[in-house]
Write a protein that holds these residues in place. Structure first.
Motif, PDB file in Angstrom:
ATOM      1  N   ARG A 338     -20.173  26.016  10.653  1.00 39.65           N
ATOM      2  CA  ARG A 338     -19.397  25.166   9.908  1.00 39.65           C
ATOM      3  C   ARG A 338     -18.437  24.595  11.092  1.00 39.65           C
ATOM      4  NH1 ARG A 338     -17.904  28.238   6.055  1.00 39.65           N
ATOM      5  NH2 ARG A 338     -16.146  29.312   6.878  1.00 39.65           N
ATOM      6  N   ARG A 339     -18.091  25.118  12.255  1.00 40.95           N
ATOM      7  CA  ARG A 339     -17.167  24.289  13.139  1.00 40.95           C
ATOM      8  C   ARG A 339     -18.204  23.130  13.653  1.00 40.95           C
ATOM      9  NH1 ARG A 339     -16.168  29.565  15.033  1.00 40.95           N
ATOM     10  NH2 ARG A 339     -14.337  30.123  13.841  1.00 40.95           N
ATOM     11  N   ARG A 340     -19.571  23.502  13.961  1.00 40.33           N
ATOM     12  CA  ARG A 340     -20.469  22.456  14.531  1.00 40.33           C
ATOM     13  C   ARG A 340     -20.564  21.133  13.370  1.00 40.33           C
ATOM     14  NH1 ARG A 340     -21.961  19.093  16.714  1.00 40.33           N
ATOM     15  NH2 ARG A 340     -23.614  18.699  18.146  1.00 40.33           N
ATOM     16  N   MET A 341     -20.885  21.605  12.068  1.00 40.35           N
ATOM     17  CA  MET A 341     -20.932  20.619  11.096  1.00 40.35           C
ATOM     18  C   MET A 341     -19.927  19.673  11.047  1.00 40.35           C
ATOM     19  SD  MET A 341     -23.214  19.356   9.232  1.00 40.35           S
ATOM     20  CE  MET A 341     -24.498  20.596   8.900  1.00 40.35           C
ATOM     21  N   PHE A 342     -18.783  20.267  11.194  1.00 33.85           N
ATOM     22  CA  PHE A 342     -17.535  19.362  11.054  1.00 33.85           C
ATOM     23  C   PHE A 342     -17.428  18.533  12.146  1.00 33.85           C
ATOM     24  CE2 PHE A 342     -13.175  18.734  12.256  1.00 33.85           C
ATOM     25  CZ  PHE A 342     -12.230  18.451  10.921  1.00 33.85           C
ATOM     26  N   LEU A 343     -17.908  18.637  13.352  1.00 35.40           N
ATOM     27  CA  LEU A 343     -17.817  17.728  14.627  1.00 35.40           C
ATOM     28  C   LEU A 343     -19.022  16.791  14.089  1.00 35.40           C
ATOM     29  CD1 LEU A 343     -17.338  20.149  17.500  1.00 35.40           C
ATOM     30  CD2 LEU A 343     -15.573  18.472  16.211  1.00 35.40           C
ATOM     31  N   ARG A 385     -29.588  30.440  13.223  1.00 35.74           N
ATOM     32  CA  ARG A 385     -30.867  30.165  14.122  1.00 35.74           C
ATOM     33  C   ARG A 385     -31.013  28.817  14.611  1.00 35.74           C
ATOM     34  NH1 ARG A 385     -35.665  31.923  10.907  1.00 35.74           N
ATOM     35  NH2 ARG A 385     -34.531  33.521  10.033  1.00 35.74           N
ATOM     36  N   ASP A 386     -30.448  27.918  13.760  1.00 34.78           N
ATOM     37  CA  ASP A 386     -30.700  26.492  14.137  1.00 34.78           C
ATOM     38  C   ASP A 386     -29.741  26.185  15.308  1.00 34.78           C
ATOM     39  OD1 ASP A 386     -32.701  25.446  12.061  1.00 34.78           O
ATOM     40  OD2 ASP A 386     -30.583  25.828  10.596  1.00 34.78           O
ATOM     41  N   LEU A 387     -28.590  26.871  15.154  1.00 39.12           N
ATOM     42  CA  LEU A 387     -27.629  26.706  16.196  1.00 39.12           C
ATOM     43  C   LEU A 387     -28.015  27.082  17.602  1.00 39.12           C
ATOM     44  CD1 LEU A 387     -23.867  27.599  15.093  1.00 39.12           C
ATOM     45  CD2 LEU A 387     -24.768  25.328  15.932  1.00 39.12           C
ATOM     46  N   ALA A 388     -28.609  28.282  17.370  1.00 43.64           N
ATOM     47  CA  ALA A 388     -29.151  28.964  18.762  1.00 43.64           C
ATOM     48  C   ALA A 388     -30.342  27.854  19.205  1.00 43.64           C
ATOM     49  CB  ALA A 388     -29.872  30.296  18.269  1.00 43.64           C
ATOM     50  N   ALA A 389     -30.992  27.192  18.568  1.00 43.32           N
ATOM     51  CA  ALA A 389     -32.129  26.613  18.833  1.00 43.32           C
ATOM     52  C   ALA A 389     -31.541  24.880  19.372  1.00 43.32           C
ATOM     53  CB  ALA A 389     -33.223  26.457  18.092  1.00 43.32           C
ATOM     54  N   GLU A 390     -30.306  24.819  19.053  1.00 41.87           N
ATOM     55  CA  GLU A 390     -29.341  23.407  19.229  1.00 41.87           C
ATOM     56  C   GLU A 390     -30.345  22.205  18.229  1.00 41.87           C
ATOM     57  OE1 GLU A 390     -26.888  21.725  21.185  1.00 41.87           O
ATOM     58  OE2 GLU A 390     -26.287  23.683  20.908  1.00 41.87           O
ATOM     59  N   ALA A 391     -30.696  22.472  17.031  1.00 44.16           N
ATOM     60  CA  ALA A 391     -31.361  21.708  16.164  1.00 44.16           C
ATOM     61  C   ALA A 391     -30.507  21.881  14.913  1.00 44.16           C
ATOM     62  CB  ALA A 391     -32.781  22.088  16.198  1.00 44.16           C
ATOM     63  N   VAL A 392     -30.997  20.823  13.942  1.00 41.14           N
ATOM     64  CA  VAL A 392     -30.587  21.055  12.659  1.00 41.14           C
ATOM     65  C   VAL A 392     -31.747  20.631  11.515  1.00 41.14           C
ATOM     66  CG1 VAL A 392     -29.853  18.803  12.882  1.00 41.14           C
ATOM     67  CG2 VAL A 392     -28.691  20.186  11.099  1.00 41.14           C
ATOM     68  N   GLN A 393     -31.836  21.193  10.583  1.00 39.39           N
ATOM     69  CA  GLN A 393     -32.932  20.777   9.431  1.00 39.39           C
ATOM     70  C   GLN A 393     -32.464  19.471   8.685  1.00 39.39           C
ATOM     71  OE1 GLN A 393     -35.594  22.687   9.456  1.00 39.39           O
ATOM     72  NE2 GLN A 393     -34.617  24.083  11.017  1.00 39.39           N
ATOM     73  N   ALA A 400     -38.054  16.128  -0.857  1.00 36.14           N
ATOM     74  CA  ALA A 400     -37.860  17.548  -0.350  1.00 36.14           C
ATOM     75  C   ALA A 400     -38.397  17.995   0.785  1.00 36.14           C
ATOM     76  CB  ALA A 400     -38.144  18.724  -1.891  1.00 36.14           C
ATOM     77  N   GLU A 401     -38.790  16.920   1.386  1.00 35.09           N
ATOM     78  CA  GLU A 401     -39.492  17.192   2.720  1.00 35.09           C
ATOM     79  C   GLU A 401     -38.465  17.393   4.077  1.00 35.09           C
ATOM     80  OE1 GLU A 401     -41.896  14.280   5.738  1.00 35.09           O
ATOM     81  OE2 GLU A 401     -41.787  13.735   3.300  1.00 35.09           O
ATOM     82  N   GLN A 402     -38.809  18.413   4.718  1.00 34.11           N
ATOM     83  CA  GLN A 402     -37.579  19.289   5.637  1.00 34.11           C
ATOM     84  C   GLN A 402     -38.157  19.077   6.996  1.00 34.11           C
ATOM     85  OE1 GLN A 402     -35.278  22.004   4.122  1.00 34.11           O
ATOM     86  NE2 GLN A 402     -35.169  23.224   6.174  1.00 34.11           N
ATOM     87  N   THR A 403     -37.529  18.541   8.026  1.00 35.99           N
ATOM     88  CA  THR A 403     -37.789  18.334   9.380  1.00 35.99           C
ATOM     89  C   THR A 403     -36.758  18.734  10.192  1.00 35.99           C
ATOM     90  OG1 THR A 403     -37.228  15.894   9.366  1.00 35.99           O
ATOM     91  CG2 THR A 403     -39.479  16.579   9.255  1.00 35.99           C
ATOM     92  N   GLU A 404     -37.166  19.439  11.366  1.00 35.36           N
ATOM     93  CA  GLU A 404     -36.246  19.901  12.349  1.00 35.36           C
ATOM     94  C   GLU A 404     -35.900  18.793  13.405  1.00 35.36           C
ATOM     95  OE1 GLU A 404     -36.300  24.000  13.516  1.00 35.36           O
ATOM     96  OE2 GLU A 404     -36.259  23.336  15.689  1.00 35.36           O
ATOM     97  N   VAL A 405     -34.651  18.658  13.533  1.00 31.65           N
ATOM     98  CA  VAL A 405     -34.128  17.534  14.485  1.00 31.65           C
ATOM     99  C   VAL A 405     -33.234  18.117  15.591  1.00 31.65           C
ATOM    100  CG1 VAL A 405     -33.022  15.341  14.736  1.00 31.65           C
ATOM    101  CG2 VAL A 405     -34.634  15.674  12.913  1.00 31.65           C
ATOM    102  N   ALA A 408     -28.706  16.940  19.387  1.00 32.65           N
ATOM    103  CA  ALA A 408     -28.310  15.844  20.299  1.00 32.65           C
ATOM    104  C   ALA A 408     -28.959  14.457  19.705  1.00 32.65           C
ATOM    105  CB  ALA A 408     -28.819  16.215  21.718  1.00 32.65           C
ATOM    106  N   GLN A 409     -29.974  14.690  19.159  1.00 32.95           N
ATOM    107  CA  GLN A 409     -30.610  13.240  18.288  1.00 32.95           C
ATOM    108  C   GLN A 409     -30.469  12.953  16.833  1.00 32.95           C
ATOM    109  OE1 GLN A 409     -34.805  13.759  19.040  1.00 32.95           O
ATOM    110  NE2 GLN A 409     -34.428  14.157  21.418  1.00 32.95           N
ATOM    111  N   VAL A 410     -29.859  13.805  16.217  1.00 31.59           N
ATOM    112  CA  VAL A 410     -29.632  13.749  14.877  1.00 31.59           C
ATOM    113  C   VAL A 410     -28.828  12.662  14.334  1.00 31.59           C
ATOM    114  CG1 VAL A 410     -27.770  15.140  14.248  1.00 31.59           C
ATOM    115  CG2 VAL A 410     -29.401  15.116  12.593  1.00 31.59           C
ATOM    116  N   VAL A 411     -27.858  11.950  14.983  1.00 28.32           N
ATOM    117  CA  VAL A 411     -27.093  10.928  14.451  1.00 28.32           C
ATOM    118  C   VAL A 411     -27.931   9.778  14.897  1.00 28.32           C
ATOM    119  CG1 VAL A 411     -25.078   9.673  15.063  1.00 28.32           C
ATOM    120  CG2 VAL A 411     -24.668  11.987  15.486  1.00 28.32           C
TER     121      VAL A 411
END
Ligand code: HAM
Length: 419
Positions: A338-343, A385-393, A400-405, A408-411
């Protein structure tokens, strides 16, 4: 105990409230393109400004004003209309000593203690325009054309324009006398008889069938216009015709405010029932002098935004569901996420992407429901688990397609997708 909005008032709530903002903007846009500048005046004024400006004998002043003493004992009134305030401001700031006409527009709340019903409220919104300091039929025509453009811009097809001339100080007195003489011969109640002396033109506007039936042979102001008023009116009419703006002559059109001279007009919509006027206005060559100023021939109008909206509803222009303004919705799972998502959501907003997130510690199911309801195109799901991998779905909510990004690149990735 729970409160309700005061009688005759209502709240604008999303998504309709967003639509009404757009309607106000659309009504104003033609004015901006025609050199009208924005003016904002106080919501309350000295009571005498309206008493003198709008006229003691009008319903507005005699029955409908929200008047109160302030703590120092001044009598103030919530504005029932905008024209008197605009003239007051022009005189106070000497705008009339610069280039003429002074062209101004406004948009704001007005207050009238009326019997409330659909389309008639105690708190309502007008977009208005005033052009002060010129006597030129082209200015009357310009304003009417601009209002017609405003209604056309919002898509309204069923707006009709009624016009009339009320004459000026040369010809009105003789007409008034002729009308009074006619009215005195009718069978009218005491209140209406009293009106004959104070404001006989208003009797023509009486809606009661027993009064209407007697008004058939009433003298009409158009038949009593002096040569100058006649020529002026003909010029306004011919400019409107040349502009392709359809109008109907309505020799019985009288307005509820006393300051009018010469051109008067009203825009009506037949889908609205008895409160059919979506806008109205006219020339008010004597108002400045009534307020202690120099002669300042002027013309203007105000459009009722609430009624314009009702007219749009009646024409089915508001049926399609509004598109969501949100592009991205964050679904954080757990406190760290939640803290990371807020930022991350802040970063997205700064990058120009509209974004919101689930608040209140919802679980995956609740938060995904929030994402669907928000109308966003993409959900961002961030678990431990995403946080540990520095990634987000990144989930495309349409497919409904889901990809991992990578975080650092998601913005940048989302910016590319939504723009
Ligand atoms: P008005 O005809 O009193 O004119 O108001 C203009 C428009 O405001 C009406 O046509 C109507 O659409 C809306 N309106 C008026 N009263 C209500 C209400 N109680 N509830 C909802 N809508 C309402 C004026 O106010 C003049 N100041 C117009 C003007 C400007 N004349 C010269 N310059």
């Amino acid at each position: 105990m729970s409160f309700q909005a005061p009688k005759g008032t209502f709240d604008w709530l999303p998504p309709r409230s967003e639509r009404v903002l757009a309607v106000r903007e659309a009504l104003v846009a033609p004015l901006r393109r025609a050199g009208y500048g924005y003016i904002e005046t106080p919501v309350f004024e000295d009571t005498q400004l309206f008493a003198r400006g709008v006229g003691e004998s009008t319903d507005i002043v005699s029955k409908e004003m929200y008047t109160f003493p302030d703590k120092a004992g001044r009598s103030l009134t919530l504005r029932p209309e905008g024209t008197a305030s605009v003239v007051r401001a022009v005189l106070q700031h000497n705008l009339h000593n610069g280039q003429l006409p002074v062209k101004l527009w406004y948009s704001g709340s007005q207050f009238r203690y009326e019997r409330s019903q659909k389309g008639r409220y105690r708190h309502f919104w007008q977009v208005g325009a005033e052009a002060l300091g010129s006597e030129d039929p082209a200015l009357d025509a310009e304003l009417i054309v601009l209002a017609a453009h405003g209604f056309a811009t919002v898509g309204l097809k069923g707006v009709r324009l009624l016009i009339n001339s009320l004459g000026d100080k040369t010809c009105r007195p003789a007409y008034r006398a002729a009308l009074q003489e006619f009215l005195r011969g009718l069978d009218l109640d005491e209140d209406t008889r009293a009106r004959i002396d104070i404001n006989p033109l208003r009797v023509l506007d009486d809606k009661r069938p027993e009064v209407r039936a007697q008004l058939d042979g009433a003298p009409l102001v158009v038949d009593h216009l002096c040569a100058a008023c006649n020529a002026y009116h003909e010029e306004v009419r011919s400019l409107l015709s040349a502009s392709g703006v359809a109008f109907e002559d309505d020799p019985r059109l009288v307005r509820g405010l006393d300051y009018y001279t010469r051109t008067t007009f009203e825009f009506v919509h037949d889908g609205l029932g008895s409160q059919s006027a979506v806008g109205g206005g006219g020339r008010y060559d004597g108002l400045s002098e009534m307020l202690g100023g120099p002669p300042l021939p002027s013309v203007g109008w105000a459009l009722g935004v609430d009624r314009t909206f009702l007219a749009m509803e009646a024409e089915g222009l508001l049926d399609e569901s509004t598109e969501s303004r949100l592009q991205v919705y964050g679904v954080p799972l757990g406190d760290d996420a939640r803290r990371r998502m807020f930022l991350l959501i802040s970063e997205l907003r700064e990058a120009g992407v509209s974004a919101d997130m689930a608040f209140g510690g919802k679980g995956l199911k609740g938060a995904m429901k929030g994402a669907d309801r928000s109308g966003a195109a993409y959900a961002l799901i961030l678990g431990e688990r995403d946080l540990a991998a520095e990634a987000v779905q990144v989930k495309d909510l349409t497919t409904a397609e889901q990809t991992e990004v990578p975080l650092a690149q998601v913005v940048d990735v989302l910016k590319g997708k939504v723009q």
